[in-house]
Design a protein around this motif. Structure first.
Motif, PDB file in Angstrom:
ATOM      1  N   ILE A 230      34.972  70.843  96.076  1.00  0.00           N
ATOM      2  CA  ILE A 230      36.271  70.293  95.697  1.00  0.00           C
ATOM      3  C   ILE A 230      36.982  70.656  94.549  1.00  0.00           C
ATOM      4  CG2 ILE A 230      37.345  67.971  95.231  1.00  0.00           C
ATOM      5  CD1 ILE A 230      37.177  68.130  97.869  1.00  0.00           C
ATOM      6  N   GLU A 231      36.004  70.947  93.437  1.00  0.00           N
ATOM      7  CA  GLU A 231      36.343  71.509  92.314  1.00  0.00           C
ATOM      8  C   GLU A 231      36.993  72.742  92.379  1.00  0.00           C
ATOM      9  OE1 GLU A 231      36.748  69.557  89.349  1.00  0.00           O
ATOM     10  OE2 GLU A 231      36.314  68.027  90.628  1.00  0.00           O
ATOM     11  N   SER A 232      35.977  73.557  93.148  1.00  0.00           N
ATOM     12  CA  SER A 232      36.464  75.036  93.427  1.00  0.00           C
ATOM     13  C   SER A 232      37.802  74.828  94.194  1.00  0.00           C
ATOM     14  CB  SER A 232      35.806  75.558  94.226  1.00  0.00           C
ATOM     15  OG  SER A 232      34.246  75.741  93.410  1.00  0.00           O
ATOM     16  N   LEU A 233      38.053  74.205  95.168  1.00  0.00           N
ATOM     17  CA  LEU A 233      39.290  74.379  95.726  1.00  0.00           C
ATOM     18  C   LEU A 233      40.521  73.833  94.921  1.00  0.00           C
ATOM     19  CD1 LEU A 233      38.467  72.559  99.222  1.00  0.00           C
ATOM     20  CD2 LEU A 233      39.242  74.995  98.711  1.00  0.00           C
ATOM     21  N   LYS A 234      40.351  72.866  93.681  1.00  0.00           N
ATOM     22  CA  LYS A 234      41.543  72.595  92.991  1.00  0.00           C
ATOM     23  C   LYS A 234      41.946  73.780  92.221  1.00  0.00           C
ATOM     24  CE  LYS A 234      39.877  67.830  92.284  1.00  0.00           C
ATOM     25  NZ  LYS A 234      39.417  66.858  91.109  1.00  0.00           N
ATOM     26  N   SER A 235      40.815  74.619  91.867  1.00  0.00           N
ATOM     27  CA  SER A 235      41.352  75.814  91.042  1.00  0.00           C
ATOM     28  C   SER A 235      42.187  76.870  92.199  1.00  0.00           C
ATOM     29  CB  SER A 235      40.184  76.507  90.558  1.00  0.00           C
ATOM     30  OG  SER A 235      40.380  77.558  90.044  1.00  0.00           O
ATOM     31  N   ILE A 236      41.598  77.194  93.263  1.00  0.00           N
ATOM     32  CA  ILE A 236      41.901  77.930  94.128  1.00  0.00           C
ATOM     33  C   ILE A 236      43.541  77.445  94.600  1.00  0.00           C
ATOM     34  CG2 ILE A 236      41.908  79.030  96.499  1.00  0.00           C
ATOM     35  CD1 ILE A 236      38.828  78.777  96.272  1.00  0.00           C
ATOM     36  N   LEU A 237      43.644  76.270  94.848  1.00  0.00           N
ATOM     37  CA  LEU A 237      44.894  75.603  95.278  1.00  0.00           C
ATOM     38  C   LEU A 237      45.846  75.047  94.202  1.00  0.00           C
ATOM     39  CD1 LEU A 237      43.698  74.161  98.531  1.00  0.00           C
ATOM     40  CD2 LEU A 237      44.653  76.402  98.510  1.00  0.00           C
ATOM     41  N   SER A 238      45.687  75.380  92.840  1.00  0.00           N
ATOM     42  CA  SER A 238      46.427  74.853  91.963  1.00  0.00           C
ATOM     43  C   SER A 238      47.756  74.962  91.997  1.00  0.00           C
ATOM     44  CB  SER A 238      46.040  75.475  90.419  1.00  0.00           C
ATOM     45  OG  SER A 238      46.422  76.893  90.528  1.00  0.00           O
TER      46      SER A 238
ATOM     47  N   GLN B 125      46.973  70.432  97.478  1.00  0.00           N
ATOM     48  CA  GLN B 125      46.352  69.545  96.518  1.00  0.00           C
ATOM     49  C   GLN B 125      46.366  68.218  96.914  1.00  0.00           C
ATOM     50  OE1 GLN B 125      45.269  69.569  93.214  1.00  0.00           O
ATOM     51  NE2 GLN B 125      45.413  71.822  93.191  1.00  0.00           N
ATOM     52  N   LYS B 126      47.286  67.809  97.718  1.00  0.00           N
ATOM     53  CA  LYS B 126      47.216  66.600  98.874  1.00  0.00           C
ATOM     54  C   LYS B 126      45.887  66.591  99.625  1.00  0.00           C
ATOM     55  CE  LYS B 126      50.467  63.496 101.213  1.00  0.00           C
ATOM     56  NZ  LYS B 126      51.650  63.145 101.872  1.00  0.00           N
ATOM     57  N   GLY B 127      45.614  67.679 100.312  1.00  0.00           N
ATOM     58  CA  GLY B 127      44.586  67.832 101.078  1.00  0.00           C
ATOM     59  C   GLY B 127      43.332  67.487 100.500  1.00  0.00           C
ATOM     60  N   ILE B 128      43.013  67.919  99.231  1.00  0.00           N
ATOM     61  CA  ILE B 128      42.126  67.920  98.182  1.00  0.00           C
ATOM     62  C   ILE B 128      41.954  66.306  97.954  1.00  0.00           C
ATOM     63  CG2 ILE B 128      41.100  68.419  96.016  1.00  0.00           C
ATOM     64  CD1 ILE B 128      42.449  71.049  96.251  1.00  0.00           C
TER      65      ILE B 128
END
Length: 456
Positions: A251-259, A265-268
């Motif tokens: 989840i933390e990695s995705l926050k960076s990728i999808l910043s 971000q909503k999906g995260i």
């Protein structure tokens, strides 16, 4: 000589043992559905063609079994289509009904048709057969059962949390340990496509990404390039190919990728909410795993996507799946009715339980006691006892014919009946019964009450 009868390809006969095992799975799933508050519905085995056609894409339409109209169906046939052998134009004029392809579209039709009688949110389950004119192969049949549960009329993520618990409850009850519930979110995939500049190629991108486990990173990249996705965009994807670790770290990695993607971000946020809840509530045997390559039913799902994998070491595809959809009933004109649902793969679950030897011995239990038939007088005496045994929940029967004793005993052995009761003149005069244990070979002369206690 008469030709030996057969059944259509892609269909199956089930012997008593197989039916008992299937019912064990059905009853386990049904019990869990009802424990979680789902209500049963049933829909017809066939629907009007216009209910089904055009709802599954071009390939799905080809796999729908059409039913010829009753009577002289050719009298109303499209003559031009008939003369030119145009089956696409001919079919609607000779077939107005079709066998259901799945339980989802009939459910959507049911909700729209009965919307004034339904209390929303509506939690329904359905366990019924469906038919597809598919090419039969191992694990794929033309007639098979679907076991579905859905909630419509609520956007609450607590529904997704409960479905994960429901999966865990069913597989725990089946003693199937090591099951993995994979989860992703359509918004994550849309966000990734947006970040790499391929929003217009979302389907092509996700279809390729979904093959990562099967064909590897390089082949996936080649397929993406062949679909017109830029190399610069694929370079931005690199962190996804190596994404691993705990749910939280991914989840933390995705926050960076999808910043830069609001949708992503909503999906995260949605995935993080579900994971936090499950972490607090706990699971008995299943494990929840984030899998950003999961993209099943992308044309259909709008939020969470689920897929359930069998335990490691078992060569089997998914044994369940589902997800969130925001406009299921829109196909019938009822807009903005959000829903989420899951399905259990009965046939695959059966094969997994069989491979792991997880069916309880009691599943195949049919008859506990067979009364030997020595003649009409003895048979009548036996049937009076049989009535009392049945009232005590004991499955028993009388051999119908006064055949040779050896034949009747062989019948009990072949059917694995554990107890045989012999009633002759001596037993009738003393109001007793000779009970034979077919496993140990021991025999007892007992009263009816003692016979019931021993068999129980």
């Amino acid at each position: 000589m008469a030709q030996k009868p057969s059944i259509p390809k892609g269909t199956r006969d089930f012997n008593p043992e197989q039916v008992a095992k299937r019912h064990y799975i059905f009853n386990t799933i049904r019990g869990a559905f009802e424990t979680f508050g789902f209500q049963p519905i049933e829909t017809p085995s066939f629907e009007n063609s216009d209910t089904l056609m055009g709802k599954y894409g071009e390939e799905g339409d080809r796999l729908i079994f059409k039913i010829l109209n009753s009577g002289d169906y050719l009298s109303k046939a499209n003559v031009e289509a008939y003369d030119t052998k145009n089956s696409n134009k001919l079919t609607p004029s000779i077939s107005e009904k079709a066998l259901r392809y799945d339980l989802t579209v009939p459910f959507a039709r049911y909700v729209v048709q009965h919307q004034n009688d339904i209390e929303f949110p509506f939690k329904r389950y359905q366990i019924q057969p469906v038919w597809r004119a598919d090419r039969p192969q191992k694990g794929r049949f033309r007639e098979f059962y679907q076991c579905d549960a859905d909630v419509v009329g609520s956007k609450s993520l607590w529904q997704e949390v409960e479905f994960i618990q429901l999966y865990d409850t069913v597989f725990s009850a089946l003693k199937l340990e090591g099951v993995t519930i994979k989860i992703n979110n359509r918004k994550i995939l849309s966000g990734i496509a947006e970040v790499i500049g391929a929003s217009d190629k979302l389907i092509d991108f996700t279809v390729a990404l979904d093959k990562l486990d099967k064909i590897g990173e390089e082949k996936v990249k080649e397929e993406m390039i062949s679909k017109g996705i830029s190399e610069a965009g694929i370079t931005k994807l690199q962190p996804l190919f190596t994404l691993s670790g705990s749910f939280e770290s991914q989840i933390e990695s995705l926050k960076s990728i999808l910043s830069t993607s609001e949708e992503g971000q909503k999906g995260i946020e949605e995935l993080a909410f579900i994971n936090t809840a499950i972490s607090e509530l706990g699971l008995s045997t299943a494990a929840l795993q984030l899998d950003v390559t999961l993209a099943r039913g992308l044309n259909y799902y709008t939020g969470a996507i689920f897929e359930v994998s069998a335990p490691k070491g078992v060569k089997m595809g998914s044994i369940g799946g589902g997800g969130r959809y925001d406009d299921l009933t829109g196909i019938f004109g009822m807009k903005n009715v959000s829903g989420v649902g899951i399905s259990f793969g009965l046939d695959r679950i059966y094969l997994v339980l069989e491979e792991l030897n997880l069916f309880p011995e009691t599943v195949n239990k049919n008859v506990d006691v067979l009364f030997i038939n020595f003649g009409d007088h003895e048979a009548l005496f036996s049937l009076k006892a049989i009535n009392k045994l049945r009232s005590q929940g004991i499955n028993c029967e009388l051999y119908p014919d006064a055949a040779k004793m050896k034949k009747q005993m062989n019948h009990a052995n072949k059917r694995a009946i554990p107890f045989v009761v012999l009633v002759g003149d001596e037993e009738m005069s003393s109001n007793t019964y000779t009970l034979k244990n077919m496993i140990s070979g021991e025999q007892y002369k007992v009263s009816l009450e003692a016979l019931i206690d021993l068999v129980k």
